[in-house]
Every structure is written in C-alpha cells, then in structure tokens.
Design a protein around this motif. Sequence first.
Motif, PDB file in Angstrom:
ATOM      1  N   ARG A 103       0.822  -1.219   0.000  1.00 35.16           N
ATOM      2  CA  ARG A 103       0.000   0.000   0.000  1.00 35.16           C
ATOM      3  C   ARG A 103       0.850   1.260   0.000  1.00 35.16           C
ATOM      4  O   ARG A 103       0.416   2.307  -0.450  1.00 35.16           O
TER       5      ARG A 103
ATOM      6  N   ARG B 155      -8.120   0.347  -6.333  1.00 32.51           N
ATOM      7  CA  ARG B 155      -8.577  -0.031  -4.997  1.00 32.51           C
ATOM      8  C   ARG B 155      -7.441  -0.764  -4.298  1.00 32.51           C
ATOM      9  O   ARG B 155      -6.822  -1.662  -4.884  1.00 32.51           O
TER      10      ARG B 155
ATOM     11  N   GLU C 233      -7.462  -2.949  -1.947  1.00 31.12           N
ATOM     12  CA  GLU C 233      -7.688  -4.400  -1.772  1.00 31.12           C
ATOM     13  C   GLU C 233      -7.345  -5.138  -3.054  1.00 31.12           C
ATOM     14  O   GLU C 233      -6.793  -6.238  -3.029  1.00 31.12           O
TER      15      GLU C 233
ATOM     16  N   GLN D 122      -3.617  -5.394  -3.416  1.00 35.71           N
ATOM     17  CA  GLN D 122      -3.062  -6.370  -2.476  1.00 35.71           C
ATOM     18  C   GLN D 122      -3.359  -7.802  -2.933  1.00 35.71           C
ATOM     19  O   GLN D 122      -2.520  -8.686  -2.815  1.00 35.71           O
ATOM     20  N   GLU D 123      -4.540  -7.980  -3.484  1.00 35.99           N
ATOM     21  CA  GLU D 123      -4.916  -9.303  -4.010  1.00 35.99           C
ATOM     22  C   GLU D 123      -3.989  -9.699  -5.160  1.00 35.99           C
ATOM     23  O   GLU D 123      -3.507 -10.823  -5.246  1.00 35.99           O
TER      24      GLU D 123
END
Length: 171
Positions: free
Chosen positions: A29, A39, A41, A44-45
């Motif tokens: 991040r 986004r 998330e 990170q995914e």
Amino acid sequence: MPLADGVVVRPASSSDIPAIIDLAVEAVRHSVSPLRGSRQEAVQEYRRADLQALPEVLTLPESGIFVAEDRQGRLVGHVIAMTGRSESLTGEPQGWIFDLSVTPEFWGTGVARRLMERAEDFVMAQGLRFLGLGVTSTNKRALAFYERLGYLEERKQMVKILSPRAPEEEP
Ligand SMILES: CC(C)(COP(=O)(O)OP(=O)(O)OC[C@H]1O[C@@H](n2cnc3c(N)ncnc32)[C@H](O)[C@@H]1OP(=O)(O)O)[C@@H](O)C(=O)NCCC(=O)NCCS
C-alpha cells in the motif's frame, strides 16, 4: 538511530514464505500510485497472487532472499533480490530488488539497511556492478531511504491517463 536489538538477518527458508508474503502484501500500500485510483484491496490481491511463485523463486540460484527475525523469532523484514537479468537499455547484467519490506514498528532501526547490505553482497558475489530497483514517486520515505544508501535516479518511468480527444471542429 536506535538500532534494533537482537534482530538477525539470515537467508530465507521455505518456512518463511507465508510471513514474507503477508508482509509484502501489507507493505504494497505504500507503493500504490494514487494516479491510477486503484482499490487498495485489489492491488493487495494482485500482489498476493504474484507472490505465489515465491517457493519456486527461492530455489533459483539467481535469487537472494533474506529475512530479518526478532528475538521472538518473528519475521520483521525481508528483501527479495534477483540476478540473471540485464538492464533494459544497455543489456548490462545487473541485480534487481523486487521487494523490500520492514514491519512498521521496526522502521528507523536499521533493519532495512542491513537487509539491503545483504542483498548488495549477494549481487556483488555474482560479479555484478549494478543493483537496480523501482520506487513509486509518492513513496517519499522509501525514496529518501534509498538515496541515503547511495542509490541514484537513473531514469523516470512516466504514464499518461488517456482520454478520448474531442472531435476536431469543422472549419
Ligand atoms: C522503506 C523502508 C524499507 C525503510 O525502512 P527504515 O526502517 O526506515 O530504514 P532504516 O532504519 O534501515 O534506515 C536506513 C537509513 O535510511 C535513513 N532513512 C530512512 N528513512 C528516511 C527518510 N524518510 N528520510 C531520510 N532518511 C531516511 C535512515 O536515517 C538510515 O540512515 P543511517 O543508517 O545512515 O542512520 C520501510 O519504511 C518500509 O518497509 N516501507 C514500506 C515498504 C516500502 O515502501 N518498501 C520499498 C518499496 S520500493
């Protein structure tokens, strides 16, 4: 700077991989460019999926993965360095840093410097003179850190957010 007491830096083993992935996914991040409006998330995914190759990467002679472990045996940082690549413009062989992450509670304690020194030793031991890395321009802390360690800006990676041009007006 208060140096981290009792932290050891050692080569990673396969049992370290889950903790390396968790830390790298958490740390990404700091490298997300605000330009893209991605986004967090989703980034990170994507990072987690990308790092699923790590068990195989760890077995390669051209990978130098080192971890920092505190007194309790907790992984508090890692660096992933690779050799066997060339600089894109000159074709000159050089090492590359794929990831450097330290747990925030250990920031400013010299752990990252020690990890980078191990990565640099690994790359030099393979006869290479250069070690490269990419840093997101808004990640000011990382930029200042690398500059402090002697890394120099060599090239800028640029991006344009494209949008359809307005149709040309008829004369
Ligand atoms: C970037 C990161 C690895 C730096 O870790 P750190 O704990 O601050 O680094 P260290 O404590 O080892 O600092 C090493 C040196 O850099 C200097 N430094 C660190 N941050 C600095 C800053 N913001 N400004 C100026 N110097 C800085 C320290 O003063 C120290 O200098 P010294 O050894 O000569 O006293 C850490 O903040 C991190 O994990 N960030 C999230 C992940 C990330 O951004 N990784 C890089 C992706 S490219």
